[in-house]
Each structure stands twice: as C-alpha cells, then as structure tokens.
Scaffold this active site. Structure first.
Site, PDB file in Angstrom:
ATOM      1  CG  ASP A 605      16.935   2.739 -15.873  1.00 41.35           C
ATOM      2  OD1 ASP A 605      16.636   3.939 -15.877  1.00 41.35           O
ATOM      3  OD2 ASP A 605      17.935   2.301 -15.296  1.00 41.35           O
ATOM      4  CD  GLU A 836      17.613   0.431  -6.785  1.00 43.72           C
ATOM      5  OE1 GLU A 836      17.840   1.055  -7.835  1.00 43.72           O
ATOM      6  OE2 GLU A 836      18.240  -0.607  -6.462  1.00 43.72           O
TER       7      GLU A 836
END
Length: 889
Positions: A605, A836
C-alpha cells in the site's frame, strides 16, 4: 485488506490497504506500442474468448461513432457489438487494436481452459467430506454447505454492556468481546471455539460425521456450553442468558417449525425441511438443564439482515408482553426459523442436524444419541486428540518451543482453519472511465463463481484476498489444492484474477461501496506460487504418499495452462519500459493529496516508491515475485517432463531474472548494499496546509508540495522492499552484498527491533509519516508477520549455505525467530487476539485489525521452522544485451 465493521468503518489506513484501485488510476490506460502488441499476441496464443451477456450502455455520441467508422447506430447495436465482441476500431492498414469495450467483455469472460474443480479428485468422497462446515467466518458461529444456495445455521446471543442490550451475531470489533476464536479446528469435521463477552463465556463445539442412514454430506452437531457470571440484563433477570440458534434456507424453501417444549429426558424437534441434494432433514435439541424455549419464523430473501429481523421481533414482543422473548409465531412459508434458548447461570445445549432424515428412518434415535450427550463428549475428546497428534506430526514443535507457546501456535492454526469460508456470487468489475450502464452502474458483473478460501480476519476482512491466500497453506494438502483450484478457476480470458473477492450479500455487506469495484489492470503479488512451488518440490523430495503424489501431479498438470495465462498477464500488463523490468501499474501520477502515491496493487500500500510515478519505474519486489513465478513454472514443467518452446522461454527468463549482475545493475545501491526501486524521484516533498477559496468560502486542505524537481534515480528507502532479493535467496552466499544485507537487518536504527523487523527504516524520510490527512502510516514502520516470515526464510537459507556469512545468518535467524514468537505469544496472552501488525514504537503491541488470523498464523510455521521452497535455480547467461544493461543502470 480491509472491511467495515457492522456499524462503522474503523482504521482508515486499513481501509485504504485493500479495497480501492490505485487512487485516480485509469484501468484501461493505453500501453505503449510494444506492450500492446505483446499483449495482443499473448491473447491470440490461446487465451480463448467466449460471449457474455449484453452490456447496456448510455448513449454514445454520434461524433464518436463516426470516428470509430461505425456511423449512426442505435443503443441496441452498441450492445450487440459489445456482446459479440467485434468492435475493433481498426483503420485500414493498421495493426488491430482492441477497444475498451472489447476489453470489458474479455474481462468478464472465463479463460477457455478445463476447470480445476472439475478434476475427479475434487468429486466423490472429497467433495462430500467437505460439504458441511463452519464456512461463514463473518459470524461468531456460522455453518453452511459448499453449494450456492445453502441451508445455513448460526448463533446469536444477547450481551449487556453499560446497562444496554446488544445482539451478538456478526463478528465486529465494536462488540468489544474480551476474546473469541477457535482453540481447535481441523478444517474438516471438528472445531472448538471460546468466546468471552464481559461476564458471559460461551464454548461452541462443532462435529460432523457420515453415519449409517445419513444423507449426502452427513450429519453435524453443535454443542453450546454457556456460563454466566451474572451479567446484568435487568434486576429480575440477572442470571438469565439468551441464546438464539437459527436455521435458514437461502433457496427460499419453507421450513417447518417444531416444538418449543423443552425436555429434560430426551430430544426435541426444532425444525424440519427438505432439500434435493440431502433429502429430508431435521434439527433436534437436547439438554439436561432447565431451559426456557421460544421461537419465531420469518420469510426472508436477505440472509444478511437476520440480526435486524430478530431484534425487531424481540422489540415488538417486548412492547406487547413486557418480556424479552420471541413471539412463538411464524410467518407463512417461513424459510428462517429462530429458537431462543434462555438459561440460568450455566447450561450445556446440544443441537444436531440430520440429513436423510425421513420419518420412517429407523436410525433417527440412534443418530441423535451419537451426536448428543455423553457420546458426543467422547467424540469431541477423540477429535481433539487426533487434531493434536496431527499438529505434532505436521510441525514437530515440541522440542522447539515451550508449552505456553505451544497452545498459542495451536490457536493460530485453528483460527486460520476456522476462518475458511465458502462464498458464491459475482465480482463487480469497473467499466472504463467515461462508461456507465443505463441504470447508472459503473461496473459489469463477473460470471457467477464459487470461492472456497481462508479469510484474513473474521471481523474486518471476512472475504478472500489473493495475495494473502498464498500464506495460508501447509496444513492439509487436499484442502490446499481445493482452495488454490477455486482461485485459479477465477482467471479470466486475459489471465487476470480479481485481487479481492466480494462474493454474495454477506460479504458485500461488510464493504463500503467505494471499495467494491475491481480493476482489470490491477494485480496483486502472486503468492499462490509459494504454495505451488512447495507442491512440486515436495514431489521431487518424496514428501508425499504415492496416492497424494498422483493427485498433486494431476492437479499441477491441469493448473499449468491457467498458471501460464496468469503469468503472461503479469509479464505483459506489469512490464516495464525495458525488457526484463517490471513495475506495479496503476499508481496515481496526478495526485496532489498523497505524500507518496500509494501502490495498493503491491500489497504494501503506502510503502514509499518513486515520488512521481511514470513508466520508467522498476520495482524490485515485483521483479522478485516474477522470479519466484518463473522458477515455479520451471519446476512444474520439469516435473511434467514437458519440452516445448514455452518451457524453454521460462528457463530463459528464470536465468535472466536470477542473474546477479543484472539485478545489481538495476537495483543495488553499492554504498549501503540495499536494493531499491528505481524511478522519477525526489526526497524534497512534504504535505502542507493550504488555504483554498471555494465559492467565496475559505477552507484548509493538506496538499503535497515539491520543492525540488524529481529525477531518475534509485529510491533511497530501506525497508521490506529492499529485502526481496534476500528473501528469494537471489544473493550468492559468498557475496559482499549478503554481508551488507545482514547489517541492514541487524541495525536497530534501520530494521531491527526486539519484536520483529520494522517495515521501513527509521532513517527513511517517510518513516511513520501520514500519506494524506486521513491516512496514517501503514507499511511505514509497523511490524508485519508475513514479511518477517519471508526474511526469516532467507536467514534460514543462508544459515545452511556454505559461505563466510553462514554463522552470522544463523545468529540473526535464531534471535529474530525468538523475538517474533515471544511477542506474538505475549500479545495473545495479554489481549486474547492475534493482530494485523505490531507496533515497533510501543513495545511490540498489536494494532490494526484484531482477530487477524490470516498471515499472522504464520507463527505456526515459524515455530516449526517450516519455510517455502523459493530459492532460485542456478543462473545462466544473461539475456539482456550489455548495451541495454548500461541504459538501465
């Protein structure tokens, strides 16, 4: 990857990670002539077409029609042209060029190749054995069959917090459960889950078996073991807990409601019905405890609104009767039956589903007894022991970790397997810029398809993600092939796979609308090659039985055609300006709001790339993914003993991408020994507040400011991308570059922390910087387990390769492995969750999406020291001419 919770969207950075295309990108931007010709040639080489349904478009201007040489035509003719795929837009004497509309049709046309899931090994006993399962990972307990319109079952309960009632059903962080997750799950027929909701704890167990008299798919049972610590619903109901078990038919078949009279001496029929594939079915309840039962039936076409329906029924009945109960009524032709089980303090409830349960079947009572009460307890204990035995055999961790760590590893694997879901629906594929359907939709649907896949997070990402899935394998080779086969069957006529699979109403309900569309120009790291390479290497190393080896061989043989199309899609659409170079296409080169334009397609990202994207870019991570893919294709071809020009091309390309000299010319910074991207870049950028006048109203906006022109150069940011050649074993073990890489890893000012390796060096100008006003740093410092696992793999490789840095690699390997295990285990014990990513600035604390049991479950492989086979084959002569190498450098 990301998704919304049930009520609100949290963590905007996580949302940005997964769901959009690159901001402002044009999915069908024209390529240069060389790449367009190559793409057209690749398509002509056997990626077959096929017609799709007509696309109803808004009016096309007469001027454009004339320019296309079509003349004045009606909308029907436009639709017909799209449908038949014959609109080419070719002038006389010119090379055939595809129009955007034809590419749209191809983007939703399946690849013309035999389907993976039609293989005989996925039929018969295999298919039936996986028919039922906990395949609805988005809810706390959800059961369905692997069929498009299934019977589904699930659980809700009423929780209390701060004097308010909350209905628990869909997994969401806002519920603030103390913990939830599978402590055991074998991915097939057994699972055990523990949920703790403030003063209430619930253990759910799932068991499936095919017994005498069972219908297709067999029978299954759910045990609910509830314990209340006095969670207050009201003063007079202080110790009452309300559970809601439901069964629903997605196909709309009516369900007959059974009794609501509890029995302490035997079982009670809750519901019954009939399905073509399983015959008559019945659901029974059995409990030795004192229960109060109420029920309701609904006629519903929307299974993702079940929570609202139950809430409405409870609220309406409470207003009328003053009791928090279901109304004991059913709508006509109900296809949803909900049973409310109210209990005091604690209770154990067994619910059993029987297929092939015609009333005259004499085995009914015996089958119920086998799946309830003491017999069920014995079965569950036996399944748990079998699971633990297989875990020990697969990962051999007993002598490598302590007992405290062992239980966390078991939970990590169990949550991964318990997060496997079955989805069915149609992806939404974005139309080219400027095109809209007559109804206003800016997308065209993919063909209806099924997907059997693990999900990264049950609460935040309860759907399939392409690049995550490559990290989810290694427990059951047959389940792995089934999952990979489903993904490969999603390849379209161009060789593209949509990177995020949002299939069906339940999956769609978790994703904000702006992130639903998939763009056919956008890729994702081809991590499935990690698992495929292991399958091929495992056969070479005789790691499988003869029977399994034969099935794997058949699987790889059929997969080869699809993998070739997928590879060729990457090789054409993600190619760089020069032969042998690659970059992730789709970055926004017009943005004024991003500090560094995101590269969502890379999976990383907001990891910093060239500040000003253009076609001169070279991305070292994509080059390494292509190396892995070519090596995998070579391994499969070698195993299949194929000898064609295609296989020779793969070997040639593998040699080219393995060439250490070319790699260094393109990406190595000699001073630091780090590998960098290359592109049009300047470090002199920042985000700055500007005063903007908008209709005589002043507003502030955070915009990018560049105060030094960019130039073509290496992009000087050390982080995960810099380590990709190391991860892939592309550096010779005797090279001085390897020493430099080990120095980068071990330097606490760069990557090293006591909790794992940070994603971006502290020395980077973008370290922990926001990318926009609303996008906090994501891959700009945090510790991610998948990349740490890949770097560990590299360290493990070099620790076993003869060379001057072998001992250093072993030392760093041992320390990094220990740090990762300790930190993940500590966070799990403190919070009850896997996370995460982990915070390198705050003592390694978990952050981002919690209950992230996708690639964080790689903890199990780290404990067992099980790493992918991804190191390159010996390189041969370079295929790029020296003159071109000079140009590239």
């Amino acid at each position: 990857m990301s998704g919304g919770s049930g009520s609100s969207v949290r963590r905007p950075a996580a949302a940005a990670r997964s769901r959009g295309s690159a901001s402002g990108s044009e999915p069908y931007a024209p390529a240069d002539a060389r790449r367009a010709a190559a793409a057209a040639a690749a398509r002509r080489r056997g990626r077959g077409g096929g017609d799709h349904g007509p696309l109803r478009l808004m009016e096309v201007s007469p001027r454009n029609l004339l320019l296309l040489g079509i003349g004045s035509v009606s909308l029907l003719a436009v639709a017909f042209v799209v449908y038949t795929g014959v609109w080419h837009g070719r002038a006389e004497g010119e090379v055939e060029v595809e129009t955007p509309l034809r590419r749209v049709v191809r983007s939703v046309t399946p690849l013309d190749a035999p389907r993976m899931m039609d293989l005989p090994q996925f039929q018969g006993d295999h298919k039936e054995s996986l028919y039922w399962g906990t395949y609805r990972p988005n809810v706390y307990l959800g059961i369905r069959a692997r069929t498009p319109l299934s019977l589904i079952a699930g659980l809700m309960w009423i929780g209390a917090k701060n004097g308010q009632y909350f209905l628990r059903h869909v997994c969401q962080d806002s519920d603030e459960l103390r913990s939830y997750g599978w402590t055991n799950h074998n991915g097939r027929d057994y699972g055990r889950q523990v949920l703790v909701d403030h003063g209430f704890s619930l253990t759910t167990s799932f068991l499936k078996e095919k017994g005498q008299g069972s219908g297709y798919g067999g029978d299954w049972a759910v045990r609910l073991d509830a314990n209340s610590e006095g969670a207050s619903l009201s003063e007079d109901q202080e110790s009452t807990t309300h559970l809601f078990f439901y069964i629903a038919d997605e196909a709309g078949n009516s369900i007959t409601m059974g009794s609501h009279a509890p029995s302490s001496k035997g079982h009670v029929l809750l519901a019954s019905g009939s399905r073509e594939e399983i015959g008559d079915w019945k659901v029974y309840l059995r409990s030795e405890d004192n229960l109060e039962i109420h029920r309701a039936g609904f006629r519903s076409v929307s299974m993702n609104s079940l929570s609202e329906q139950v809430q409405q029924a409870l609220a309406t009945n409470a207003m009328q009767s003053g009791n928090l109960n279901l109304p004991d009524m059913a709508e006509d032709s109900s296809n949803v039956i909900v049973y409310q089980v109210s209990l005091k303090r604690s209770a154990k409830v067994d619910i059993v589903f029987l297929s092939g349960a015609a009333s005259e079947n004499p085995m009914i009572a015996e089958r119920i007894n086998r799946l309830t009460g003491p017999v069920l307890s014995t079965h569950l204990e036996s399944k748990q022991k079998d699971f633990e035995k297989k875990y020990d055999q697969n990962f051999n961790v007993n002598n490598k970790i302590n007992p405290k760590e062992l239980s966390v590893g078991v939970a990590a694997l169990s949550n991964l397997l318990g997060g496997i879901g079955y989805f069915y629906g149609q992806s939404r594929i974005a139309l080219p810029k400027g095109f809209t359907q007559k109804n206003g939709d800016k997308y065209i649907p993919y063909w209806p398809a099924a997907l059997y896949t693990a999900v990264p997070s049950r609460s935040f990402f309860p759907r399939g993600f392409l690049w995550d899935e490559g990290f989810h394998q290694r427990w059951d080779v047959h389940i792995s092939m089934d999952i990979i086969g489903h993904w490969l069957d999603l390849i379209n006529a161009d060789g593209w796979i949509p990177r995020e699979q949002i299939l069906g109403a339940e999956a769609l309900s978790k994703v904000p609308e702006e992130f639903v569309l998939q763009y056919p120009s956008n890729g994702n790291p081809p991590t499935l090659f990690l698992a495929l390479r292991d399958l091929a290497s495992g056969i070479h190393a005789n790691q499988f039985s003869d029977e399994d080896s034969e099935k794997i061989s058949t699987f790889l043989e059929r997969a080869y055609v699809r993998l070739n199309s997928w590879f060729q899609w990457f090789n054409t659409t993600q190619a760089g300006k020069y032969e042998g170079t690659f970059y992730w296409h789709g970055r926004d080169n017009m943005t004024t709001r991003e500090l560094n334009p995101k590269t969502l397609t890379s999976g990383l990202d907001d990891y910093p790339r060239a500040s000003h994207p253009n076609d001169e870019e070279r991305h070292v991570d994509l080059r390494c993914w292509m190396l892995l893919a070519t090596n995998c294709m070579c391994s499969i071809a070698e195993f299949l003993k194929t000898d064609s020009s295609l296989e020779k091309d793969y070997h040639k390309m593998s040699n080219q991408l393995s060439d250490f000299g070319i790699l260094n010319k393109m990406h190595l910074d000699d001073k630091t020994g780090a590998y960098f991207d290359y592109g049009n870049h300047t470090e002199k950028v920042r985000l700055r507040w500007y005063e903007i006048r908008d209709n005589d109203v002043m507003r502030r906006e955070l915009l990018r400011e560049t105060w030094q022109p960019p130039q073509l150069q290496l992009v000087p940011h050390v982080g995960y991308v810099s380590m990709f050649p190391f991860m892939m074993g592309a550096i010779p073990p005797e090279s001085w570059v390897l020493e430099k890489q080990l120095n980068l890893i071990s330097n606490s000012s760069i990557l090293w922390t006591d909790y794992g390796l940070r994603s971006l060096s502290r020395t980077s100008s973008i370290y922990m910087k926001r990318n926009t006003e609303h996008d906090p740093p994501y891959w700009r410092g945090a510790i991610w387990i998948n990349m740490n696992y890949m770097i560990l793999s590299g360290l493990h490789h070099y620790a076993h390769e003869d060379g001057p840095y072998k001992d250093r690699a072993k030392e760093l390997y041992d320390e990094l492995r220990s740090n990762l295990i300790r930190n993940i285990v500590m966070n799990y014990h403190e919070t009850g969750f896997f996370w995460e990513n982990y915070d390198q600035t705050n003592k390694g604390k978990g952050k981002g999406a919690r209950s992230f049991t996708g690639w964080t479950s790689l903890l199990v492989l780290i404990m067992g020291e099980s790493y992918p086979t991804l190191h390159s084959i010996p390189s041969g002569p370079a295929s790029i001419p020296p003159t071109q190498i000079a140009t590239l450098s």
